[in-house]
Design an enzyme around this catalytic site. Structure first.
Site, PDB file in Angstrom:
ATOM      1  N   ARG A  65       0.829  -1.208   0.000  1.00  0.00           N
ATOM      2  CA  ARG A  65       0.000   0.000   0.000  1.00  0.00           C
ATOM      3  C   ARG A  65       0.864   1.260   0.000  1.00  0.00           C
ATOM      4  O   ARG A  65       0.497   2.283  -0.591  1.00  0.00           O
ATOM      5  CB  ARG A  65      -0.922   0.013   1.222  1.00  0.00           C
ATOM      6  CG  ARG A  65      -2.140  -0.879   1.104  1.00  0.00           C
ATOM      7  CD  ARG A  65      -2.999  -0.802   2.360  1.00  0.00           C
ATOM      8  NE  ARG A  65      -3.528   0.532   2.583  1.00  0.00           N
ATOM      9  CZ  ARG A  65      -3.473   1.181   3.743  1.00  0.00           C
ATOM     10  NH1 ARG A  65      -2.889   0.642   4.795  1.00  0.00           N
ATOM     11  NH2 ARG A  65      -3.990   2.378   3.861  1.00  0.00           N
ATOM     12  N   HIS A  69       0.279   4.305  -2.386  1.00  0.00           N
ATOM     13  CA  HIS A  69      -0.027   5.638  -1.863  1.00  0.00           C
ATOM     14  C   HIS A  69       1.044   6.649  -2.259  1.00  0.00           C
ATOM     15  O   HIS A  69       0.744   7.831  -2.426  1.00  0.00           O
ATOM     16  CB  HIS A  69      -0.168   5.594  -0.343  1.00  0.00           C
ATOM     17  CG  HIS A  69      -1.464   5.002   0.115  1.00  0.00           C
ATOM     18  ND1 HIS A  69      -2.055   5.321   1.317  1.00  0.00           N
ATOM     19  CD2 HIS A  69      -2.300   4.112  -0.487  1.00  0.00           C
ATOM     20  CE1 HIS A  69      -3.197   4.651   1.439  1.00  0.00           C
ATOM     21  NE2 HIS A  69      -3.359   3.907   0.367  1.00  0.00           N
ATOM     22  N   ASP A  77       7.772   9.067  -6.101  1.00  0.00           N
ATOM     23  CA  ASP A  77       8.973   9.855  -5.792  1.00  0.00           C
ATOM     24  C   ASP A  77       9.425   9.711  -4.338  1.00  0.00           C
ATOM     25  O   ASP A  77      10.273  10.469  -3.866  1.00  0.00           O
ATOM     26  CB  ASP A  77       8.729  11.337  -6.098  1.00  0.00           C
ATOM     27  CG  ASP A  77       7.682  11.965  -5.181  1.00  0.00           C
ATOM     28  OD1 ASP A  77       6.945  11.202  -4.513  1.00  0.00           O
ATOM     29  OD2 ASP A  77       7.599  13.206  -5.127  1.00  0.00           O
ATOM     30  N   ASN A  97      -3.002   7.627   5.355  1.00  0.00           N
ATOM     31  CA  ASN A  97      -1.672   7.038   5.510  1.00  0.00           C
ATOM     32  C   ASN A  97      -1.331   6.670   6.948  1.00  0.00           C
ATOM     33  O   ASN A  97      -0.277   6.083   7.208  1.00  0.00           O
ATOM     34  CB  ASN A  97      -0.603   7.996   4.971  1.00  0.00           C
ATOM     35  CG  ASN A  97      -0.605   8.067   3.457  1.00  0.00           C
ATOM     36  OD1 ASN A  97      -0.965   7.096   2.795  1.00  0.00           O
ATOM     37  ND2 ASN A  97      -0.221   9.208   2.913  1.00  0.00           N
ATOM     38  N   HIS A 195      -5.957  -6.111  -2.383  1.00  0.00           N
ATOM     39  CA  HIS A 195      -6.713  -6.273  -1.128  1.00  0.00           C
ATOM     40  C   HIS A 195      -6.813  -7.740  -0.708  1.00  0.00           C
ATOM     41  O   HIS A 195      -7.447  -8.047   0.299  1.00  0.00           O
ATOM     42  CB  HIS A 195      -8.118  -5.683  -1.271  1.00  0.00           C
ATOM     43  CG  HIS A 195      -8.131  -4.185  -1.300  1.00  0.00           C
ATOM     44  ND1 HIS A 195      -9.269  -3.455  -1.602  1.00  0.00           N
ATOM     45  CD2 HIS A 195      -7.154  -3.269  -1.065  1.00  0.00           C
ATOM     46  CE1 HIS A 195      -8.978  -2.158  -1.557  1.00  0.00           C
ATOM     47  NE2 HIS A 195      -7.703  -2.033  -1.234  1.00  0.00           N
ATOM     48  N   ASP A 246      -9.400 -10.250   3.257  1.00  0.00           N
ATOM     49  CA  ASP A 246      -9.645 -11.490   2.524  1.00  0.00           C
ATOM     50  C   ASP A 246      -9.694 -12.620   3.551  1.00  0.00           C
ATOM     51  O   ASP A 246      -8.708 -13.336   3.757  1.00  0.00           O
ATOM     52  CB  ASP A 246      -8.521 -11.717   1.514  1.00  0.00           C
ATOM     53  CG  ASP A 246      -8.752 -12.914   0.616  1.00  0.00           C
ATOM     54  OD1 ASP A 246      -9.691 -13.676   0.883  1.00  0.00           O
ATOM     55  OD2 ASP A 246      -7.984 -13.098  -0.346  1.00  0.00           O
TER      56      ASP A 246
END
Length: 327
Positions: A65, A69, A77, A97, A195, A246
């Site tokens: 993630r 993100h 970057d 975050n 996910h 999951d």
């Protein structure tokens, strides 16, 4: 007075389009970028990462993630890695975050690389490699990562709040947001498959169970039996409990996410939204029926594509000495 919807969309596009223009920089990425300057880079990253994942395999999901993100705000970057300072609130402190974990893994990998080839490998490249490696370490696919990213010097909490897709997004806004970054509907449904690993706090989806339209109702697109099970775990005000995205295989990267979504058991509204579009729904159904026949291959391709968003190459940006501070 509320702004007309088309005007809001135009503003959003004006904000996001500059990132799309940076796709030309992606031509500066290549395999073997560090062949002469740090030939063992991938081996060092993998070995360092494995030390952490062997002790804490649940770090795989937040590290994946973290790359996602990072790329969705200012491009790939490394800006999500920067700490806030007295004069600036950084991306990593934005609400979406705050559930990210594993920053110590990135810092540990960076330290190992600095010992071997100081000042050479960017934190942005480390994040892309770590994301690939953690997925393969939890039985997921492996793909070749083109390298050559450089690190950004700007990180804004407001940009993270505005640009990261929320868990309650509908299919129209998801497709629009992905398209603004050069990603299509297939990339959306493929990357959503991430996910299949990890957990989420109840607060990201309790509205679907308790107050979907503000009338104390449930989300009609969610399996009622699944809602009943989730209510046993999450109260309406629960902000601490973690739930598997999951259930049953949340530590293993597999295709079962699509089986869940097809059965209306996707945890987030953004998961359920994949059934509201002809193309994304067809992909969900196909992977569910064929036990993920093309998912691993597709995931690698979409991750490579995502990893090229808004990259800094050549003389742009910098190579940070530490990943959490600019030089």
């Amino acid at each position: 007075m509320a702004l007309p919807r088309h005007f809001v969309v135009l503003i959003l596009q004006l904000i996001l389009v500059p990132l799309a223009f940076n796709f030309s920089n992606a031509q500066g990425l290549k395999h073997g970028f560090y062949r002469k300057t740090c030939p063992k880079v991938e081996a060092i990253v993998r070995m360092s990462t494995a030390e952490y994942i062997s002790k804490a395999p649940t770090l795989a999901s937040p590290l994946l993630r973290m790359h996602f993100h990072d790329c969705f705000v200012r491009g790939c970057d490394g800006s999500v890695l920067l700490n806030s300072t007295k004069n600036n609130q950084a991306e990593r402190d934005a609400l979406p975050n705050q559930s990210l974990r594993g920053f110590q893994v990135i810092n540990g990998v960076k330290s190992a690389l600095e010992d071997n080839c100081p000042g050479v490998v960017s934190c942005a490249d480390i994040l892309a490699l770590v994301a690939r490696d953690v997925v393969s370490m939890v039985k997921g696919p492996y793909w070749k990562v083109p390298l050559g990213r450089r690190d950004g010097r700007v990180s804004s909490i407001d940009e993270a709040l505005n640009l990261l897709p929320p868990p309650f997004a509908n299919i129209s806004s998801l497709k629009q947001q992905f398209a603004s970054l050069g990603l299509n509907a297939k990339d959306l449904v493929v990357l959503s498959g991430g996910h299949t690993i990890g957990t989420s706090h109840c607060s990201a989806f309790t509205n679907r169970m308790y107050n979907f339209t503000g009338k104390g109702d449930t989300d009609p697109t969610m399996d009622p039996n699944y809602i009943a099970r989730l209510k046993l775990r999450c109260s309406p005000t629960d902000v601490t409990t973690l739930v598997e995205m999951d259930p049953g295989s949340f530590r293993t990267f597999d295709e079962k996410y699509y089986t869940l979504v097809a059965k209306r058991r996707g945890l987030f509204q953004s998961d359920a939204a994949l059934l509201d579009d002809i193309e994304t729904k067809a992909y969900v159904k196909r992977q569910a029926l064929t036990h993920g026949s093309t998912f691993f291959k597709d995931f690698g391709k979409s991750m490579i594509k995502m990893g090229k968003i808004g990259v800094l190459t050549g003389n742009a940006g910098e190579i940070r000495k530490r990943c959490d501070f600019i030089n």
